[in-house]
Design an enzyme around this catalytic site. Sequence first.
Site, PDB file in Angstrom:
ATOM      1  CG  ASP A 289     -16.113  25.081 -25.705  1.00 45.50           C
ATOM      2  OD1 ASP A 289     -17.028  25.609 -25.041  1.00 45.50           O
ATOM      3  OD2 ASP A 289     -16.296  24.065 -26.382  1.00 45.50           O
TER       4      ASP A 289
HETATM    5  C1  NOJ Z   1     -19.349  23.898 -24.387  1.00 44.92           C
HETATM    6  C2  NOJ Z   1     -19.531  23.538 -25.830  1.00 44.92           C
HETATM    7  O1  NOJ Z   1     -18.425  22.796 -26.291  1.00 44.92           O
HETATM    8  C3  NOJ Z   1     -19.727  24.738 -26.734  1.00 44.92           C
HETATM    9  O2  NOJ Z   1     -20.054  24.299 -28.023  1.00 44.92           O
HETATM   10  C4  NOJ Z   1     -20.770  25.669 -26.183  1.00 44.92           C
HETATM   11  O3  NOJ Z   1     -20.948  26.760 -27.046  1.00 44.92           O
HETATM   12  C5  NOJ Z   1     -20.338  26.112 -24.801  1.00 44.92           C
HETATM   13  N1  NOJ Z   1     -20.217  24.966 -23.922  1.00 44.92           N
HETATM   14  C6  NOJ Z   1     -21.316  27.122 -24.183  1.00 44.92           C
HETATM   15  O4  NOJ Z   1     -22.469  26.497 -23.805  1.00 44.92           O
END
Ligand code: NOJ
Length: 764
Positions: A289
């Site tokens: 993430d």
């Molecule tokens: C952080 C989030 O936790 C995740 O779900 C998301 O896909 C990513 N950012 C990319 O935007």
Amino acid sequence: MNKFRTIVWACMIAVMPISAAIPEMKTDKERMDSFITALIGKMTLEEKLGQMNLPPSDDIVTGEPQSSNIGAAIVSGKVGGTFNVKGAEKVLALQKLAVEKSRLGIPLIIGMDVIHGYETIFPIPLALSCSWNMEAIEKSARIAATEASAAGVNWTFSPMVDISREPRWGRMAEGAGEDPYLGSEVARAMVKGYQGKNLSANNEIMACVKHFALYGAPEAGRDYNTVDMSRLRMFNEYFAPYRAAIDAGAGSVMTSFNIVDGIPATANKWLITDVLRNTWNFGGFVVTDYESIKEMTTHGLGDRMHSAALALKAGTDMDMAANAFVSTLKSALEAGMVTEIEIDTAVRRILEAKYKLGLFDDPYKYNDVRREKTSIYTEENRREARKIATETFVLLKNEGNLLPLSKQGKIALVGPLANTAANMPGTWSVAADFSKYKTLLQGLRDAVGDKAEVLYAKGCNLTADAAEEAGATMFGRAMRDSRCEEELLSEAMAVVKDADIIVAAMGEASESSGESSSRANLELPDVQKRFLQAMLATGKPVVMLNFSGRPTVMSWESENIPAILNVWFGGSEAPDAIADVLFGDVNPSGKLSTTMPRNMGQIPIYYNHLMTGRPKSKGHNGFQKYRSNYLDSPNSPLYPFGYGLSYTTFEYGELMLDSTELNTDGTISASIKVKNTGGREGTEIVQFYIRDMVASIARPVKELKHFERISIKPGESKVVTFKITIDALKFYNSSLEYVAEPGQFQVMAGPDSERLSVKEFILQ
Ligand code: NOJ
């Protein structure tokens, strides 16, 4: 073979063994392996690390903003993909840099958070799960993929399958609620919808299952907070939807921000390699993430190079936004902290994903810019979104059949969410075009035409505290009225004075749930309650529409307001869909996929809990000393899992079993008759639960194992049957073996998780 791959093959043929140069003799997998082996053979270490690097675009910022100068990085081979760029032309420009200007011309993988639709926005995933309609959910993902791919996206960061029993956590909005079985069904449907048949078509995009793992169980409901749970709980309650998505063929997995068993998920070898890859046979690639590797340092795992090395060794392949793999793994390799084999393995998995997407056959497969003009936010897609939205609303209360409303007289629409288009779609609508969407006011006015008059006043702001409201209305969705509470109220009082009925659009702003939107209090803000009290005091009938991305604590509302329809965030077509249900053109059928608590102190509250040694006596309403209960609250929820009303009524017969003994290879048919005893056709979601009465570990009081969504005409009856096999009785025992233990079981059936007809049987 396509021209692009022919060229790549032609330059590689010289370095290949003879067998690799005769693709005709190989299986698809062998052909892919040879192609990628040859490609890796040509890559420098820097180019390999580049493939493992996923910087954000500067277009839509969903994490810490970064200035990436992404174009130059792509040309120098330092980028494997990017994400959240909106627009086919923009994506094409980036893809051209990779394919035509970088040394090896390896195409980019282009991600986006297409969580519940692209420009045609579907209800938030929590709402979608309340439809219990897998066909509709799959279709929503199919349409999302079709639209996103027309804009150049070939990879979506969805489905989010984190089980959550923690409504303080704002990201509950993004998942399918509290139940592993329902969550698994939804996970499968979404993966199928996104990926289509086999990723070969240019509207089939790769799914990314997230957040692996357990992100939905943060302590105190605070986002990004510590998660700590037993492995029994992981395997029996939280892992199932991830596994279901993997079994459905999801091509990628995203790690979660939280720790699992003390180690950040991003560097948790047990989780990624032992469980995900070796036990579940996941063959795709793992992306972190946003900045998770960087955050490992904050977690206390060491500096960036050390964290990156740990993440790689655990089985993580691609680094989202931390710039850690690309900037530290060379030194880590030189220092002996990682091996070239580990790097090559990660690179191979990423290149395989690109290969499976067909990008080596045609790097511009997803870059047909003409398609963007004709495939996005089409009438047909909007029609589907509107239909699906109507199936997600949950009718919580309907005293005296106040709903549906007739299209006549004067209807006063009031409340902070009545006239805001930007708050309809819900969190994570990154590609939304709010200028195209309606407000609820417009939706109701369009629905009644000249048959009735829809009056409007805002009545109150979302919260009394302007700063709190600002925090919950990002992405330009601010909508605060600068007038004071009294002014807003007196305007509303003047408007409702002439009305026959009041419809109050209350609840949360779109961004009051979603990432980084934890709330410590889930009641409606006092300012909204005061306003509702004033509306009730007029003596006119009041219908409350509750907009929310999570369960709302609504004890007062439930006691005092005659009709409550929970509309979650219904997507771009929500205003029309709400009108469809309010006026009875569609009969509501949604059922809760998450328990609604009576008060904050009950949280976490979920239907499939374990038995305590001192449960409260059945049917006992008051407090019981030395029993597991509260001095100041009942144990029971306000509305249980599986609950939801209809404009018609259903009567359930007694559950019937065709046998009370089950052999390990046998089947028992459990059947229940459901009759529509009301005056309109309706859809009922019939639920079956199982309880293992005696086992080697404590087992939940009930677990959902089957459901059917049936449409029944007035006066008609239908029989719904659940064929019980040993599979429905299996669980992970203390040794984490998946077993069914002989003995006594209960099977239950009914309209929700509480009103159930019960029968017993024995597993031989
Ligand atoms: C952080 C989030 O936790 C995740 O779900 C998301 O896909 C990513 N950012 C990319 O935007």
